[in-house]
Enzyme design. Structure first.
Site, PDB file in Angstrom:
ATOM      1  N   LYS A  85      15.335  60.809  71.589  1.00 14.30           N
ATOM      2  CA  LYS A  85      16.136  59.591  72.112  1.00 14.30           C
ATOM      3  C   LYS A  85      17.623  59.480  71.946  1.00 14.30           C
ATOM      4  O   LYS A  85      18.409  59.037  72.462  1.00 14.30           O
ATOM      5  CB  LYS A  85      15.293  58.291  71.535  1.00 14.30           C
ATOM      6  CG  LYS A  85      13.960  58.015  71.830  1.00 14.30           C
ATOM      7  CD  LYS A  85      13.829  57.620  73.484  1.00 14.30           C
ATOM      8  CE  LYS A  85      12.624  57.372  73.618  1.00 14.30           C
ATOM      9  NZ  LYS A  85      12.388  57.276  75.306  1.00 14.30           N
ATOM     10  N   GLU A 107      15.342  48.029  74.844  1.00 13.35           N
ATOM     11  CA  GLU A 107      13.834  47.967  74.565  1.00 13.35           C
ATOM     12  C   GLU A 107      13.562  49.082  73.649  1.00 13.35           C
ATOM     13  O   GLU A 107      14.101  50.043  73.788  1.00 13.35           O
ATOM     14  CB  GLU A 107      13.099  48.023  75.892  1.00 13.35           C
ATOM     15  CG  GLU A 107      12.759  49.125  76.459  1.00 13.35           C
ATOM     16  CD  GLU A 107      13.794  50.087  76.815  1.00 13.35           C
ATOM     17  OE1 GLU A 107      15.257  49.582  77.064  1.00 13.35           O
ATOM     18  OE2 GLU A 107      13.765  51.376  77.013  1.00 13.35           O
ATOM     19  N   SER A 374       9.096  65.971  70.917  1.00 10.69           N
ATOM     20  CA  SER A 374       9.928  65.024  71.109  1.00 10.69           C
ATOM     21  C   SER A 374      10.359  64.125  70.064  1.00 10.69           C
ATOM     22  O   SER A 374      11.455  63.908  69.919  1.00 10.69           O
ATOM     23  CB  SER A 374       9.300  64.099  72.195  1.00 10.69           C
ATOM     24  OG  SER A 374       8.421  63.331  71.907  1.00 10.69           O
TER      25      SER A 374
END
Lengths: 394, 257
Positions: A85, A107, A374
């Site tokens: 991210k 969000e 991830s």
């Protein structure tokens, strides 16, 4: 056809109130993406702050144990804040700052994107507010504290199903009420144009590195690249630089929850159909009247009823395939990777590992699979322990 | 062709919004008749959506209750059919793009036209995406209502030029719901529309009191009220009809004078 299309998907299905904001964003992005100074700043942040490039690790034990293709892990879990991210967030927050915005909102599902946004906002001196489904604030209580520690304000969203889709809706509502000084840092390759393109470009660093690293290690491209898919940001980042290399199989692993034949699933490609929601045309889990389905997955980060428009196009054209992975399979894979390689993956990433466990044995020993890890799984340990019947709380 | 024009013939128009099926469709139907009797000039029928991103808490709540009660697009069409046997008051649907798209855009718009609906408002469909539905709306003569917002600025002329029915002027930033004050210069917004075309303009978002309605009516051809009415439905449930009627009458009286 309007702007930002991926085949028939994408577009800008947004309230009029936000149209000038997305146009302003598009113009700023078109300018800065070719600006050497912006790119030098971003590269410096990615390398010296976030710790890029991330490693491509050869998983020797896993390869031997599964007895087929060679398995490499793209270690996005080793990035600062523990997930992919940060790649997107550093880009978007830097862009917001260049645009003169003083406040960012975001969000978050599992909390990874919220933590990354709070981190970048702390670093670059911007105000930050994060919207998180109430259910997720309970599933991921530690991440809520992390965001607050970083100076962000966290709003627990109680509307709808109180999960990721509701957090997105609430962040959009907030953006319509305060748009002049605020940038909405969307966390996945979704939403109205230009977000799917911006997020993809900032995440494409994953496949750019992967390609170089695989060529260096193996002297050839991988045979398959696997990544988990919710909205699909780490997957599109992992796929992007291979899209033209038709010999590379691209496989997105969706969260099937309790199974694609149950109502408790978040597998959009397997169970959804074409719709218009959250600013984009794409595939969504919905009922016959277009009401968005209350989806479910053990993974808060994949618990979303849609998929990004570029994935929808890759699915339509057959360039990528999308496979469902259940909670049970993901939890098995979570434990498997922890034991066999000493790497605790995020439960999201464990969906991709699970499918690799099925795929690798069917492939030849000289073939190569890359799985994107991830994020790291520390955030999931308490929840998985409870899933296994242990009485552990954070 | 379209009855929307006639809604603006009776002085300033009062346009109430109601969420279909909160508390049930029988009550919604009776409320429509009551609002008409109380002086409503055009009625917005909200088709509930699971994730209404333009709505504040009041209308969100109504959507949740209506859907939990089993309301569907088809049941709302049936209700409209019953209403049309009794009144020809101009009516438009307000819902979200996916409700129309998912039903089959042509199937939805054709059915709406056959039932005598006069228009559709989709708050998540900006000018850039109107091609999605506008050709069908024109074909079946259902007005696709355009919205302009306080942030629209130079976009207003472009939007007004191609608008159908009336222009929905969003009074404030943010979502629907009661506000104590409206600070936008709505008069300037309406002026920008009128410079391009003589099309009726109605102001909505945040209007709840007769005083606010009276002030807003000075700047435009009509006033839209949603949350204040939906709140009465939430408060009084199946007994809401007389309260809604009295409220609509007070609002129409305020803008009439």
């Amino acid at each position: 056809m309007s702007k930002g299309r991926f085949g028939v998907h994408g577009g800008q299905y947004m309230p009029e109130t936000l149209m000038n904001a997305v146009i302003e964003l598009e113009e700023a992005y078109e300018h800065y993406k070719n600006d050497p100074e912006f790119n030098a700043e971003l590269t410096d942040l990615l390398n010296n702050y976030a710790g890029r490039p991330s490693r491509l690790y050869y998983a020797d034990h896993m390869t031997k144990d599964l007895g087929g293709a060679k398995i490499y892990l793209k270690r996005e879990d080793l990035n600062h804040t523990g997930a992919h991210k940060i790649n997107n967030v550093l880009g978007q927050v830097l862009l917001a700052k260049k645009m003169g915005k003083t406040r960012v909102i975001a969000e978050t599902g599992a909390g990874q994107h919220g933590v990354a946004t709070a981190t970048a906002a702390a670093l670059m001196g911007l105000e930050c507010e994060v919207f998180m489904g109430k259910e997720d604030t309970e599933r991921q209580a530690l991440n809520v504290y992390r965001m607050r520690l970083l100076g962000a304000k966290v709003h627990a969203v109680t509307s709808g199903t109180a999960t990721l889709k509701d957090a997105v809706s609430e962040a959009m509502r907030e953006w319509t009420s305060r748009v002049a000084d605020t940038h909405y840092v969307i966390g996945s390759t979704m939403g109205p144009h230009p977000f799917p393109t911006i997020v993809r470009d900032f995440q494409a660093v994953i496949s750019k590195e992967m390609k170089q690293q695989c060529l260096a290690a193996e002297g050839k491209l991988p045979d398959a690249v696997l990544a988990c898919v919710g909205g699909g940001s780490n997957a599109i980042g992992s796929f992007y630089h291979f899209i033209e290399d038709k010999e590379v199989q691209l496989i997105g692993c969706e969260a099937a929850g309790r199974g694609v034949n149950t109502a408790e699933t978040a597998a959009t490609i397997a169970t959804g159909r074409e719709g218009i929601f959250h600013g984009m045309k794409s595939y969504f889990c919905q009922d016959e009247f277009g009401q968005i389905a209350p989806v479910y997955s053990i993974s808060a980060g994949l618990d979303y009823p849609g998929i990004g428009p570029e994935h929808a196009m890759l699915y339509d054209t057959g360039r990528a395939q999308y496979v469902p992975v259940t909670d049970d399979e993901a939890v098995d894979a979570f434990e498997y990777l922890s034991r066999i390689e000493g790497i605790i993956p995020a439960i999201e990433s464990a969906h991709a590992i699970s499918y690799a466990m099925k795929l690798a044995p069917t492939m030849a020993k000289e073939q190569v699979i890359i799985i994107t890890i991830s994020g790291r799984g520390d955030k999931d340990c308490a929840a998985i322990a409870r899933y296994r019947g242990e009485d552990i709380h954070e | 062709m379209n009855k929307i024009k006639s809604a603006f013939k009776n002085g300033k128009a009062f346009i109430p919004f109601i969420t279909c099926g909160d508390p049930d469709l029988e009550t919604t139907e009776q409320a429509v008749y009551a609002m008409k009797e109380a002086g409503a000039d055009l009625i917005e029928l909200g088709i509930p959506f699971s994730d209404p991103t333009a709505e504040g808490p009041v209308i969100q709540g109504a959507n949740v209750r209506a859907l939990a009660g089993g309301v569907t697009t088809d049941k709302i069409f049936d209700m409209v059919q019953r209403i049309r046997a009794n009144t020809q008051i101009p009516m438009v649907f307000m819902t979200y793009a996916n409700v129309v798209f998912s039903y089959g855009s042509e199937r939805f718009i054709k059915r709406a036209a056959e039932l005598g609906m006069d228009g559709i408002i989709l708050p998540d469909l900006p000018y850039e995406e109107k091609e999605e539905f506008d050709p069908l709306c024109r074909q079946y003569e259902v007005a696709l209502i355009s919205l302009i917002a306080p942030t629209s600025e130079e976009r207003i002329a472009m939007i007004a030029k191609e608008a159908s029915g009336f222009v929905y002027c969003v009074s404030s930033l943010g979502v629907t719901g009661v506000r104590s004050g409206i600070t936008t210069n709505v008069g300037a917004m309406v002026k920008k529309v009128k410079e391009v075309r003589d099309i009726p303009c109605a102001i909505g978002f945040g209007i709840s009191t007769p005083e606010q309605a009276k002030t807003m009516a000075q700047y435009a051809d009509g006033v839209i009220v949603g949350s204040a009415i939906v709140k009465l439905c939430a408060q009084h449930g199946k007994k809401c009809v007389p309260y809604v009627k009295e409220y609509v009458k007070s609002m129409k009286d305020a803008i009439r004078s």
